[in-house]
Design a protein around this motif. Structure first.
Motif, PDB file in Angstrom:
ATOM      1  N   LEU A  18       0.692  -1.115   0.082  1.00  0.00           N
ATOM      2  CA  LEU A  18       0.046  -0.137  -0.227  1.00  0.00           C
ATOM      3  C   LEU A  18       0.811   1.229   0.085  1.00  0.00           C
ATOM      4  O   LEU A  18       1.879   1.236   0.563  1.00  0.00           O
ATOM      5  CB  LEU A  18      -0.897  -0.120   1.397  1.00  0.00           C
ATOM      6  CG  LEU A  18      -2.159   0.738   1.374  1.00  0.00           C
ATOM      7  CD1 LEU A  18      -3.197   0.316   0.181  1.00  0.00           C
ATOM      8  CD2 LEU A  18      -2.968   0.612   2.711  1.00  0.00           C
ATOM      9  N   ARG A  19       0.632   2.302  -0.655  1.00  0.00           N
ATOM     10  CA  ARG A  19       1.232   3.631  -0.697  1.00  0.00           C
ATOM     11  C   ARG A  19       0.423   4.710  -0.185  1.00  0.00           C
ATOM     12  O   ARG A  19      -0.706   4.729  -0.673  1.00  0.00           O
ATOM     13  CB  ARG A  19       1.839   3.911  -1.962  1.00  0.00           C
ATOM     14  CG  ARG A  19       2.713   5.093  -2.093  1.00  0.00           C
ATOM     15  CD  ARG A  19       3.173   5.542  -3.392  1.00  0.00           C
ATOM     16  NE  ARG A  19       2.263   6.316  -4.176  1.00  0.00           N
ATOM     17  CZ  ARG A  19       2.953   7.186  -4.933  1.00  0.00           C
ATOM     18  NH1 ARG A  19       4.150   7.214  -5.267  1.00  0.00           N
ATOM     19  NH2 ARG A  19       1.898   7.824  -5.692  1.00  0.00           N
ATOM     20  N   LEU A  20       0.780   5.084   1.000  1.00  0.00           N
ATOM     21  CA  LEU A  20       0.069   6.407   1.542  1.00  0.00           C
ATOM     22  C   LEU A  20       0.546   7.854   1.008  1.00  0.00           C
ATOM     23  O   LEU A  20       1.995   7.650   0.685  1.00  0.00           O
ATOM     24  CB  LEU A  20       0.166   6.266   3.067  1.00  0.00           C
ATOM     25  CG  LEU A  20      -0.208   5.292   3.693  1.00  0.00           C
ATOM     26  CD1 LEU A  20       0.006   5.507   5.162  1.00  0.00           C
ATOM     27  CD2 LEU A  20      -1.634   4.820   3.380  1.00  0.00           C
ATOM     28  N   SER A  21       0.006   8.693   0.977  1.00  0.00           N
ATOM     29  CA  SER A  21       0.321  10.065   0.646  1.00  0.00           C
ATOM     30  C   SER A  21       0.002  11.056   1.312  1.00  0.00           C
ATOM     31  O   SER A  21      -1.083  11.009   2.150  1.00  0.00           O
ATOM     32  CB  SER A  21      -0.103  10.295  -0.848  1.00  0.00           C
ATOM     33  OG  SER A  21       0.095   9.463  -2.024  1.00  0.00           O
ATOM     34  N   CYS A  22       0.635  12.185   1.554  1.00  0.00           N
ATOM     35  CA  CYS A  22       0.221  13.317   2.569  1.00  0.00           C
ATOM     36  C   CYS A  22       0.803  14.596   1.836  1.00  0.00           C
ATOM     37  O   CYS A  22       1.872  14.989   1.314  1.00  0.00           O
ATOM     38  CB  CYS A  22       1.349  13.046   3.587  1.00  0.00           C
ATOM     39  SG  CYS A  22       1.034  14.361   4.703  1.00  0.00           S
ATOM     40  N   VAL A  23      -0.133  15.327   1.535  1.00  0.00           N
ATOM     41  CA  VAL A  23      -0.014  16.722   0.721  1.00  0.00           C
ATOM     42  C   VAL A  23       0.066  17.653   2.012  1.00  0.00           C
ATOM     43  O   VAL A  23      -0.847  17.850   2.705  1.00  0.00           O
ATOM     44  CB  VAL A  23      -0.938  16.796  -0.119  1.00  0.00           C
ATOM     45  CG1 VAL A  23      -0.747  18.431  -0.772  1.00  0.00           C
ATOM     46  CG2 VAL A  23      -1.059  15.781  -1.210  1.00  0.00           C
ATOM     47  N   VAL A  24       0.828  18.624   1.830  1.00  0.00           N
ATOM     48  CA  VAL A  24       0.973  19.854   2.843  1.00  0.00           C
ATOM     49  C   VAL A  24       1.093  21.079   2.198  1.00  0.00           C
ATOM     50  O   VAL A  24       1.730  21.225   1.216  1.00  0.00           O
ATOM     51  CB  VAL A  24       2.269  19.673   3.640  1.00  0.00           C
ATOM     52  CG1 VAL A  24       2.281  20.866   4.656  1.00  0.00           C
ATOM     53  CG2 VAL A  24       2.561  18.299   4.316  1.00  0.00           C
ATOM     54  N   SER A  25       0.178  21.783   2.312  1.00  0.00           N
ATOM     55  CA  SER A  25      -0.216  23.211   1.784  1.00  0.00           C
ATOM     56  C   SER A  25       0.064  24.106   2.667  1.00  0.00           C
ATOM     57  O   SER A  25      -0.008  24.036   4.016  1.00  0.00           O
ATOM     58  CB  SER A  25      -1.704  23.239   1.051  1.00  0.00           C
ATOM     59  OG  SER A  25      -2.602  23.022   2.159  1.00  0.00           O
ATOM     60  N   GLY A  26       0.158  25.372   2.200  1.00  0.00           N
ATOM     61  CA  GLY A  26       0.508  26.645   3.006  1.00  0.00           C
ATOM     62  C   GLY A  26       1.741  26.524   3.737  1.00  0.00           C
ATOM     63  O   GLY A  26       1.711  27.372   4.791  1.00  0.00           O
TER      64      GLY A  26
END
Length: 119
Positions: A18-26
């Motif tokens: 499984l691949r998890l993703s995490c987007v960080v904005s700001g």
């Protein structure tokens, strides 16, 4: 305002990936240290993987050789590739973004994504 959003959690069979993703904005993503933590029911939150702003990664023994953390600064995203999943990997996985200052730091957390490993 910094926002941290995870995705990719799912139900997967033992031995799967499984691949998890995490987007960080700001934020100025490239300057942040990033980490993945997990919390199973009735257990404390624990570190799964972390990667510094310069790309240095480290892992606890429980996942070493199975999990890989990586980051794409252009996409402001950190990934967690999980292979050879085990039943005990079942948990809510949280993404952490850490902004360091000279003598302290500030942590930002996502809402978590559920990973369930079945037999």
């Amino acid at each position: 305002q910094v926002q941290v959003v995870e995705s990719g959690g799912a139900l997967v069979q033992a031995g799967g990936s499984l691949r998890l993703s995490c987007v960080v904005s700001g934020s100025t993503f490239s300057t942040y240290d990033m980490g993945w933590f997990r919390q199973a029911p009735e257990k404390q939150r624990e570190l799964v993987a972390r990667i510094s702003s310069d790309g240095t990664a480290d892992y606890p023994d429980s996942v070493k050789g199975r999990f890989t953390i990586s980051r794409d600064n252009a996409k402001e995203t950190v990934y967690l590739q999980m292979n050879s999943l085990k039943l005990e990997d079942t948990a809510v996985y949280y993404c952490n973004a850490r902004r360091r200052f000279p003598f302290t730091y500030l942590d930002y957390w996502g809402q978590g994504t559920q990973v369930t490993v079945s037999s």
